[in-house]
Design a protein around this motif. Structure first.
Motif, PDB file in Angstrom:
ATOM      1  N   CYS A 157      14.080   6.134 -26.766  1.00  0.00           N
ATOM      2  CA  CYS A 157      13.303   4.956 -26.381  1.00  0.00           C
ATOM      3  C   CYS A 157      13.276   4.720 -24.887  1.00  0.00           C
ATOM      4  O   CYS A 157      12.297   4.246 -24.359  1.00  0.00           O
ATOM      5  N   CYS A 158      14.357   5.047 -24.181  1.00  0.00           N
ATOM      6  CA  CYS A 158      14.406   4.633 -22.794  1.00  0.00           C
ATOM      7  C   CYS A 158      14.428   5.772 -21.808  1.00  0.00           C
ATOM      8  O   CYS A 158      14.422   5.539 -20.607  1.00  0.00           O
ATOM      9  N   ARG A 176      16.088   7.927  -7.822  1.00  0.00           N
ATOM     10  CA  ARG A 176      15.723   6.962  -8.865  1.00  0.00           C
ATOM     11  C   ARG A 176      15.840   7.539 -10.273  1.00  0.00           C
ATOM     12  O   ARG A 176      15.379   6.928 -11.235  1.00  0.00           O
ATOM     13  N   ASN A 190      18.198   8.183 -13.249  1.00  0.00           N
ATOM     14  CA  ASN A 190      19.456   7.553 -13.603  1.00  0.00           C
ATOM     15  C   ASN A 190      20.468   8.549 -14.161  1.00  0.00           C
ATOM     16  O   ASN A 190      20.719   8.586 -15.353  1.00  0.00           O
ATOM     17  N   PRO A 246      16.227  -7.452  -4.950  1.00  0.00           N
ATOM     18  CA  PRO A 246      16.060  -7.086  -6.371  1.00  0.00           C
ATOM     19  C   PRO A 246      14.639  -6.668  -6.729  1.00  0.00           C
ATOM     20  O   PRO A 246      14.439  -5.867  -7.619  1.00  0.00           O
ATOM     21  N   PHE A 247      13.645  -7.226  -6.044  1.00  0.00           N
ATOM     22  CA  PHE A 247      12.260  -6.938  -6.434  1.00  0.00           C
ATOM     23  C   PHE A 247      11.641  -5.785  -5.637  1.00  0.00           C
ATOM     24  O   PHE A 247      10.422  -5.615  -5.678  1.00  0.00           O
ATOM     25  N   HIS A 269       7.421  -1.125 -26.204  1.00  0.00           N
ATOM     26  CA  HIS A 269       6.795   0.184 -26.381  1.00  0.00           C
ATOM     27  C   HIS A 269       5.373   0.044 -26.897  1.00  0.00           C
ATOM     28  O   HIS A 269       5.058  -0.919 -27.590  1.00  0.00           O
ATOM     29  N   ALA A 327      12.646  -1.806 -27.732  1.00  0.00           N
ATOM     30  CA  ALA A 327      13.370  -1.044 -26.698  1.00  0.00           C
ATOM     31  C   ALA A 327      14.824  -1.492 -26.699  1.00  0.00           C
ATOM     32  O   ALA A 327      15.144  -2.545 -27.267  1.00  0.00           O
ATOM     33  N   VAL A 328      15.670  -0.703 -26.063  1.00  0.00           N
ATOM     34  CA  VAL A 328      17.104  -1.032 -26.038  1.00  0.00           C
ATOM     35  C   VAL A 328      17.353  -2.365 -25.310  1.00  0.00           C
ATOM     36  O   VAL A 328      18.315  -3.069 -25.586  1.00  0.00           O
ATOM     37  N   CYS A 357      17.170  -0.362 -20.017  1.00  0.00           N
ATOM     38  CA  CYS A 357      16.698   1.022 -19.987  1.00  0.00           C
ATOM     39  C   CYS A 357      17.272   1.767 -18.771  1.00  0.00           C
ATOM     40  O   CYS A 357      17.565   1.152 -17.756  1.00  0.00           O
ATOM     41  N   ARG A 358      17.387   3.075 -18.897  1.00  0.00           N
ATOM     42  CA  ARG A 358      18.043   3.850 -17.836  1.00  0.00           C
ATOM     43  C   ARG A 358      17.122   4.128 -16.660  1.00  0.00           C
ATOM     44  O   ARG A 358      17.581   4.214 -15.533  1.00  0.00           O
ATOM     45  N   ALA A 359      15.839   4.295 -16.948  1.00  0.00           N
ATOM     46  CA  ALA A 359      14.946   4.686 -15.852  1.00  0.00           C
ATOM     47  C   ALA A 359      14.634   3.499 -14.950  1.00  0.00           C
ATOM     48  O   ALA A 359      14.384   2.391 -15.428  1.00  0.00           O
ATOM     49  N   ASP A 360      14.675   3.749 -13.646  1.00  0.00           N
ATOM     50  CA  ASP A 360      14.435   2.693 -12.661  1.00  0.00           C
ATOM     51  C   ASP A 360      13.005   2.169 -12.691  1.00  0.00           C
ATOM     52  O   ASP A 360      12.724   1.128 -12.124  1.00  0.00           O
ATOM     53  N   THR A 361      12.127   2.941 -13.304  1.00  0.00           N
ATOM     54  CA  THR A 361      10.712   2.563 -13.288  1.00  0.00           C
ATOM     55  C   THR A 361      10.338   1.674 -14.480  1.00  0.00           C
ATOM     56  O   THR A 361       9.190   1.265 -14.590  1.00  0.00           O
ATOM     57  N   MET A 362      11.317   1.405 -15.368  1.00  0.00           N
ATOM     58  CA  MET A 362      11.021   0.587 -16.556  1.00  0.00           C
ATOM     59  C   MET A 362      10.870  -0.889 -16.176  1.00  0.00           C
ATOM     60  O   MET A 362      11.490  -1.368 -15.230  1.00  0.00           O
ATOM     61  N   ARG A 387      13.890  -3.162 -15.646  1.00  0.00           N
ATOM     62  CA  ARG A 387      14.609  -2.989 -14.385  1.00  0.00           C
ATOM     63  C   ARG A 387      13.811  -3.519 -13.196  1.00  0.00           C
ATOM     64  O   ARG A 387      14.388  -3.947 -12.206  1.00  0.00           O
ATOM     65  N   LEU A 388      12.498  -3.466 -13.328  1.00  0.00           N
ATOM     66  CA  LEU A 388      11.647  -3.890 -12.208  1.00  0.00           C
ATOM     67  C   LEU A 388      11.455  -5.402 -12.170  1.00  0.00           C
ATOM     68  O   LEU A 388      11.358  -5.985 -11.097  1.00  0.00           O
ATOM     69  N   VAL A 389      11.361  -6.027 -13.358  1.00  0.00           N
ATOM     70  CA  VAL A 389      11.014  -7.458 -13.398  1.00  0.00           C
ATOM     71  C   VAL A 389      12.121  -8.319 -14.040  1.00  0.00           C
ATOM     72  O   VAL A 389      12.575  -9.293 -13.426  1.00  0.00           O
ATOM     73  N   PRO A 403      15.686  -8.409 -12.025  1.00  0.00           N
ATOM     74  CA  PRO A 403      15.611  -9.195 -10.791  1.00  0.00           C
ATOM     75  C   PRO A 403      15.361 -10.685 -11.048  1.00  0.00           C
ATOM     76  O   PRO A 403      15.945 -11.535 -10.374  1.00  0.00           O
TER      77      PRO A 403
END
Lengths: 400, 134
Positions: free
Chosen positions: A114-115, A154, A156, A340-341, B32, B38-39, B91-96, B99-101, B104
């Motif tokens: 999923c992630c 980036r 992970n 953070p943003f 999704h 999602a986790v 989620c692990r990916a920084d682009t998810m 993590r982005l919204v 923060p």
């Protein structure tokens, strides 16, 4: 109570007045600080992109544009893959005006769960590469081994962690420095590892459209040319057939980014100027209005023996203290939003975005605070001058 | 109840509402395309509940101003900061999106609520000390 303590006492005794002025000053600091950080981050991103691309020309198969715009891989980290025969690399190497040419192979991983988002895998030849090796060299002194990868900042995955790409375990041997570009979301491996991964992808029925040996393909050819030869060579490479190719001139990519960056920087600069003008007018008006209301207070202080100079000092020190507190709040708020943003800002702008290091950030904090601490008392100057020059007798009579 | 209590209580209540509404709307975690969870999905519920708790604590403090209320609000703010990533995995990916919204937003709201509640606590304790002194 001494006159030295009076400004602080005045500020604390009038929380409403202090809060409104502090908010105005905080806006000044917030706009200046965050605007400067964003513009500097974009400029660092552009410089980083220039360094990371490293080549003058990038040759990709003509079919790549139909699948994914190659520039998106460099700028936004969009995953993609396309292949052409490695014989094209030898053809380009033999051309006049080519200093260095090296091939890279792209592969987009599958979404494992999923992630785990698809990541771009980039294979390079350590013997000829001149774009990725210097970058990896900053973090790793030895070359990557078989089934070892270097992860972008980036991605992970930590050093010595194992990530699975098409079921193949790959050891993360190094994590690369941030570049602020889409290349941060990719992992890098040698051609030997890439051949294994391509075979594994094929075995998992992933449609790669490779005929024959996976070791005999490249996705992109990075070319360094003699100075002034890039345009001629680009034209020459474009004319060759079998396979038909697209030539990306990195100067075009960076100048496109530079143009967008110029637009964004210009907008930010105009916004900062507007906010500052508006805020300075408001601050001056607020200090003048307050000065009008505090005429009697100042007249009493004058009759108690304070000199005109002391009164001006009192008004200016109050403004300076408010500016300092407001500036600190504005900068704190700026940091709280920008740090953070930063990922979201980068995504929204769609441009390379590399936040400056901490020494630069601290310097920007100090510069913004200094500017605000100068602007506050500057706005209060007129009010202080009027108050210190007012006639006590007239003011005291006005109230009776 | 004095003006300061009203100001700080209102600020905490406003931030609590922003957090609860944000978790459901502009700062929701990843979804999704196929609709599967999602986790990071539980972050939405956690942040909404915490936003509600903070608003309720602010409401209680309007009725009965006491040092316990800002203490509890500060504890809730720390929880808000810790929820995405420490308490609930993201989620692990920084682009998810999470993590982005979402992360923060939780961090910024948490820090602001913490600052407001600590300031209010300091004022409450100061007032209590002054009352005891007189």
């Amino acid at each position: 109570m001494t006159p030295r303590k009076l400004p602080m006492r005045n500020i604390l005794r009038h929380p409403g007045r202090t809060a409104s002025l502090t908010v105005l000053v905080a806006f000044l600091a917030l706009s200046l600080f965050s605007g400067s950080v964003i513009v500097m981050s974009l400029m660092s991103g552009l410089r980083s992109l220039e360094n990371r691309l490293g080549a003058d020309l990038i040759v990709v198969p003509a079919t790549s544009r139909g699948k994914i715009d190659p520039e998106k891989i460099y700028l936004q980290g969009t995953t993609g893959y396309y292949y052409m025969s490695a014989s094209k690399l030898d053809e380009v190497r033999a051309m006049e005006g080519v200093v260095q040419a090296s091939g890279q192979v792209f592969l987009a991983s599958l979404r494992a769960d999923c992630c785990s988002m698809p990541i771009q895998v980039i294979g390079f030849d350590p013997a000829t590469d001149f774009t990725i090796r210097p970058w990896i060299g900053e973090r790793m002194k030895t070359d990557l081994g078989k089934m070892e990868v270097a992860a972008g900042s980036r991605v992970n995955a930590g050093v010595n962690e194992t990530i699975r790409i098409y079921g193949q375990p790959c050891l993360v041997a190094a994590r690369l420095d941030e570049s602020g570009t889409g290349l941060d979301t990719a992992v890098y491996c040698t051609m030997e590892t890439m051949a294994e991964l391509l075979s594994a992808a094929r075995e998992m029925n992933h449609e790669l459209k490779i005929d024959g040996d996976p070791a005999g393909v490249v996705s992109a050819i990075y070319v360094k040319t003699h100075p002034g030869e890039a345009d001629r060579l680009a034209g020459e490479i474009r004319q060759t057939r079998s396979p038909k190719v697209t030539v990306i001139q990195t100067r075009t990519v960076t100048s496109d980014v530079e143009r967008s960056l110029g637009g964004v920087s210009h907008t930010i600069a105009v916004l900062i100027i507007c906010v500052w003008l508006l805020d300075l007018v408001l601050l001056t008006a607020a200090f003048l209005l307050l000065g009008g209301e505090r005429r009697r207070e100042f007249a009493v202080l004058r009759s108690l023996g304070m000199s005109r100079r002391d009164l001006a000092y009192l008004a200016l020190k109050e403004a300076a203290l408010i500016s300092f507190f407001g500036g600190m709040n504005g900068i704190f708020l700026g940091l709280l939003i920008l740090l953070p943003f930063s990922g979201l800002i980068e995504q929204a702008l769609g441009l390379p975005y590399l936040r400056p290091g901490w020494p630069t950030m601290l310097a920007l904090c100090a510069a913004s605070l200094a500017a605000v601490c100068a602007a506050g008392p500057g706005a209060a100057l007129l009010s202080a001058r009027k108050l210190s020059r007012a006639d006590i007798g007239t003011i005291m009579r006005e109230g009776t | 109840m004095n003006k300061k209590d009203i100001a700080f209580g209102s600020a905490a209540a406003f931030l609590g509402i922003v957090l609860a509404v944000g978790a459901q709307t502009f700062a929701h975690p990843c979804v999704h395309a196929d609709g599967s969870a999602a986790v990071c999905a539980p972050v939405k519920i956690w942040l909404t509940v915490m936003g509600g708790v903070i608003t309720a604590l602010a409401g209680v403090s309007f009725l009965r101003p006491h040092w316990v209320s800002p203490c509890l609000t500060a504890a809730a703010a720390i929880l808000v900061i810790l929820i995405p990533g420490c308490i609930v995995p993201v989620c692990r990916a920084d682009t998810m999106r999470c993590r982005l919204v979402t992360c923060p937003t939780a961090l910024v709201s948490g820090v602001l609520i913490l600052a407001v509640s600590l300031w209010r606590l300091a004022l409450t304790l100061n007032a209590k000390k002054r009352r005891a002194g007189s």
